[in-house]
Design a protein around this motif. Sequence first.
Motif, PDB file in Angstrom:
ATOM      1  N   PHE A   1      57.337  24.743 -22.304  1.00 42.02           N
ATOM      2  CA  PHE A   1      58.666  23.918 -21.876  1.00 42.02           C
ATOM      3  C   PHE A   1      59.846  25.069 -22.403  1.00 42.02           C
ATOM      4  O   PHE A   1      61.013  24.650 -21.950  1.00 42.02           O
ATOM      5  CB  PHE A   1      58.485  22.560 -22.657  1.00 42.02           C
ATOM      6  CG  PHE A   1      57.576  21.572 -22.089  1.00 42.02           C
ATOM      7  CD1 PHE A   1      57.895  20.942 -20.791  1.00 42.02           C
ATOM      8  CD2 PHE A   1      56.523  21.329 -22.855  1.00 42.02           C
ATOM      9  CE1 PHE A   1      56.697  20.292 -20.120  1.00 42.02           C
ATOM     10  CE2 PHE A   1      55.560  20.286 -22.214  1.00 42.02           C
ATOM     11  CZ  PHE A   1      55.683  19.990 -20.930  1.00 42.02           C
TER      12      PHE A   1
ATOM     13  N   ARG B   1      61.867  18.773 -21.419  1.00 37.56           N
ATOM     14  CA  ARG B   1      60.447  17.809 -21.898  1.00 37.56           C
ATOM     15  C   ARG B   1      61.018  16.393 -21.358  1.00 37.56           C
ATOM     16  O   ARG B   1      60.333  15.731 -20.658  1.00 37.56           O
ATOM     17  CB  ARG B   1      60.086  17.911 -23.080  1.00 37.56           C
ATOM     18  CG  ARG B   1      59.405  19.390 -23.323  1.00 37.56           C
ATOM     19  CD  ARG B   1      58.777  19.257 -24.638  1.00 37.56           C
ATOM     20  NE  ARG B   1      59.756  19.413 -25.833  1.00 37.56           N
ATOM     21  CZ  ARG B   1      60.176  18.764 -26.437  1.00 37.56           C
ATOM     22  NH1 ARG B   1      59.559  17.524 -26.794  1.00 37.56           N
ATOM     23  NH2 ARG B   1      61.117  19.057 -27.879  1.00 37.56           N
ATOM     24  N   GLU B   2      61.983  16.081 -21.776  1.00 43.43           N
ATOM     25  CA  GLU B   2      62.569  14.517 -21.336  1.00 43.43           C
ATOM     26  C   GLU B   2      62.815  14.124 -19.839  1.00 43.43           C
ATOM     27  O   GLU B   2      62.025  13.162 -19.226  1.00 43.43           O
ATOM     28  CB  GLU B   2      64.066  14.228 -22.132  1.00 43.43           C
ATOM     29  CG  GLU B   2      64.387  12.846 -21.934  1.00 43.43           C
ATOM     30  CD  GLU B   2      65.597  12.650 -22.431  1.00 43.43           C
ATOM     31  OE1 GLU B   2      65.714  11.799 -23.347  1.00 43.43           O
ATOM     32  OE2 GLU B   2      66.573  13.329 -22.096  1.00 43.43           O
TER      33      GLU B   2
ATOM     34  N   LEU C   1      59.095  14.295 -17.883  1.00 43.46           N
ATOM     35  CA  LEU C   1      58.257  13.426 -18.310  1.00 43.46           C
ATOM     36  C   LEU C   1      58.924  12.100 -17.294  1.00 43.46           C
ATOM     37  O   LEU C   1      58.136  11.366 -17.187  1.00 43.46           O
ATOM     38  CB  LEU C   1      58.345  13.180 -19.745  1.00 43.46           C
ATOM     39  CG  LEU C   1      57.643  11.704 -20.228  1.00 43.46           C
ATOM     40  CD1 LEU C   1      56.055  11.837 -19.715  1.00 43.46           C
ATOM     41  CD2 LEU C   1      57.445  11.509 -21.663  1.00 43.46           C
TER      42      LEU C   1
ATOM     43  N   VAL D   1      52.093  17.838 -13.811  1.00 40.98           N
ATOM     44  CA  VAL D   1      52.612  19.028 -14.655  1.00 40.98           C
ATOM     45  C   VAL D   1      51.333  19.830 -15.129  1.00 40.98           C
ATOM     46  O   VAL D   1      50.496  19.055 -16.102  1.00 40.98           O
ATOM     47  CB  VAL D   1      53.493  18.721 -15.762  1.00 40.98           C
ATOM     48  CG1 VAL D   1      54.070  20.129 -16.526  1.00 40.98           C
ATOM     49  CG2 VAL D   1      54.803  18.014 -15.162  1.00 40.98           C
TER      50      VAL D   1
ATOM     51  N   LEU E   1      48.837  17.551 -17.907  1.00 39.46           N
ATOM     52  CA  LEU E   1      49.259  16.947 -18.964  1.00 39.46           C
ATOM     53  C   LEU E   1      49.406  15.314 -19.138  1.00 39.46           C
ATOM     54  O   LEU E   1      50.060  14.938 -18.079  1.00 39.46           O
ATOM     55  CB  LEU E   1      50.579  17.564 -19.301  1.00 39.46           C
ATOM     56  CG  LEU E   1      50.614  18.817 -20.211  1.00 39.46           C
ATOM     57  CD1 LEU E   1      50.045  20.085 -19.616  1.00 39.46           C
ATOM     58  CD2 LEU E   1      52.168  19.366 -20.448  1.00 39.46           C
TER      59      LEU E   1
ATOM     60  N   GLU F   1      50.995  12.092 -20.703  1.00 37.77           N
ATOM     61  CA  GLU F   1      52.573  11.813 -21.125  1.00 37.77           C
ATOM     62  C   GLU F   1      52.512  12.237 -22.588  1.00 37.77           C
ATOM     63  O   GLU F   1      53.586  12.562 -23.123  1.00 37.77           O
ATOM     64  CB  GLU F   1      52.708  10.494 -20.942  1.00 37.77           C
ATOM     65  CG  GLU F   1      52.899   9.956 -19.525  1.00 37.77           C
ATOM     66  CD  GLU F   1      53.446   8.492 -19.461  1.00 37.77           C
ATOM     67  OE1 GLU F   1      53.650   8.045 -20.223  1.00 37.77           O
ATOM     68  OE2 GLU F   1      53.109   8.144 -18.146  1.00 37.77           O
TER      69      GLU F   1
ATOM     70  N   GLU G   1      51.505  14.592 -24.185  1.00 37.03           N
ATOM     71  CA  GLU G   1      51.264  16.250 -24.421  1.00 37.03           C
ATOM     72  C   GLU G   1      52.714  16.698 -23.930  1.00 37.03           C
ATOM     73  O   GLU G   1      52.973  18.019 -24.021  1.00 37.03           O
ATOM     74  CB  GLU G   1      50.213  16.724 -23.370  1.00 37.03           C
ATOM     75  CG  GLU G   1      48.891  16.489 -23.825  1.00 37.03           C
ATOM     76  CD  GLU G   1      48.024  16.828 -23.207  1.00 37.03           C
ATOM     77  OE1 GLU G   1      46.762  17.479 -23.695  1.00 37.03           O
ATOM     78  OE2 GLU G   1      47.729  16.883 -21.836  1.00 37.03           O
ATOM     79  N   PHE G   2      53.797  16.123 -23.421  1.00 40.25           N
ATOM     80  CA  PHE G   2      54.971  16.558 -23.377  1.00 40.25           C
ATOM     81  C   PHE G   2      55.752  16.905 -24.754  1.00 40.25           C
ATOM     82  O   PHE G   2      56.690  16.315 -25.352  1.00 40.25           O
ATOM     83  CB  PHE G   2      55.764  15.627 -22.548  1.00 40.25           C
ATOM     84  CG  PHE G   2      55.473  15.775 -20.941  1.00 40.25           C
ATOM     85  CD1 PHE G   2      56.530  16.524 -20.267  1.00 40.25           C
ATOM     86  CD2 PHE G   2      54.222  15.470 -20.598  1.00 40.25           C
ATOM     87  CE1 PHE G   2      55.906  16.429 -18.758  1.00 40.25           C
ATOM     88  CE2 PHE G   2      53.998  15.561 -19.182  1.00 40.25           C
ATOM     89  CZ  PHE G   2      54.713  15.973 -18.332  1.00 40.25           C
TER      90      PHE G   2
ATOM     91  N   PRO H   1      51.696  22.007 -26.107  1.00 36.71           N
ATOM     92  CA  PRO H   1      50.789  20.966 -25.638  1.00 36.71           C
ATOM     93  C   PRO H   1      49.263  21.366 -25.746  1.00 36.71           C
ATOM     94  O   PRO H   1      48.647  20.377 -25.451  1.00 36.71           O
ATOM     95  CB  PRO H   1      51.444  20.894 -24.182  1.00 36.71           C
ATOM     96  CG  PRO H   1      51.614  22.180 -23.635  1.00 36.71           C
ATOM     97  CD  PRO H   1      52.469  22.509 -25.023  1.00 36.71           C
TER      98      PRO H   1
END
Length: 368
Positions: free
Chosen positions: A30, A45-46, A49, A60, A203, A205, A207-208, A212
């Motif tokens: 990220f 990341r936000e 997700l 992702v 990934l 959730e 793992e954001f 990760p």
Amino acid sequence: MIPTGSDDALNRRILAVAEDAVAGFHEHPFAAIAERCGVAEDCVRERLLAMLRAGTVRRVRQTLLSTDLAEGALVAWKLPEEKLDAAYDWLLQHDPFTGHIVIRRSEDASAAGADYRLWTTVKVPRGYSSVAQHLALLGGRIGALDAVPLPVVGMFTLSVGHIRRAHLSPGDRTEKAPAMQRPQQPVLNEEEWRVLLSLKESLREDEFVPCPWSGRAAALGMSTERYCAVAAALDARRVIGRFAAFLDHRGPADRHAGTGAAGLFHWTVPAGMEERAGAEVGRHLCMTHCYWRSGGEKTFRGAQIMGVTHAPTMEEVRAHKAAIDAHLAQAGIPVLHTAVFRSERAEIRPSEIDPVRYAAWLQEITHA
């Protein structure tokens, strides 16, 4: 409320990088996206997700260069028209080693291979069935009349990037033609396979987070440092693809991302000109995939260069194709045959490559 559409300006800025611009393995993927798009990592990341939860992004994940890890091919299937949808559904539900599943229609009903309407990709882990044996198993289940495998000889382009391609002009291309990459057959040890198969999963959730891979390393009984070192070594051996966010092509994101229409293009060129022709086609920025393939001699009038373009409308897909044809003519590359197969229904997913899972699947399918 965090915007989750692919039409949001900040989301587009992030997706323009996150779709296909982060090549190789990164311990902090990220952060790599953030650096390239000039957005804070926590915001990247936000947003990703939120788009995943909303369905704008369907997954992702770290991609692999699976043509180097298993025997594979693009497959053209001939079925009775009334069995097309059932075959599509069966492959989607029952064969994880079949990846892309697309129902296509030739723009010219009289074109060579126009009656091959179902197209898939398949991977078969080495040491088990061949592609031909795998297709024979599948063909019996779906009622296929024929299957034509079209394996890769060389790759010129594999780069999705729908957001950054949405407003291309026909003929837009790179200054330099891409070098052709031939599939390799690396031999991996047990530790490398364990890390590789762990890496490829989408990934979750939770793992954001900045790294990760820590939880995946722990699940394998490895330190994060060792896990990342093995992954980096695999990257150096060119079996790692990119860290990428994949848009949901089936939803409203199509309208904004430029994925509403797609065409598979075929070109037949004189023998000996395949690499040059593929490189000239692969220069065009509209091409998300471009390969030199074998196997089309009988069914597709010898087509060797095959690739895919996505655009908001089919008219724009055709315009890109016309520009490529004009460029090939200008470059002095004769085209002996060409065709366009437009997509009508598609499921885009990675093919499974786990040898252990294949052994279990083979046992199950042969005794079903």
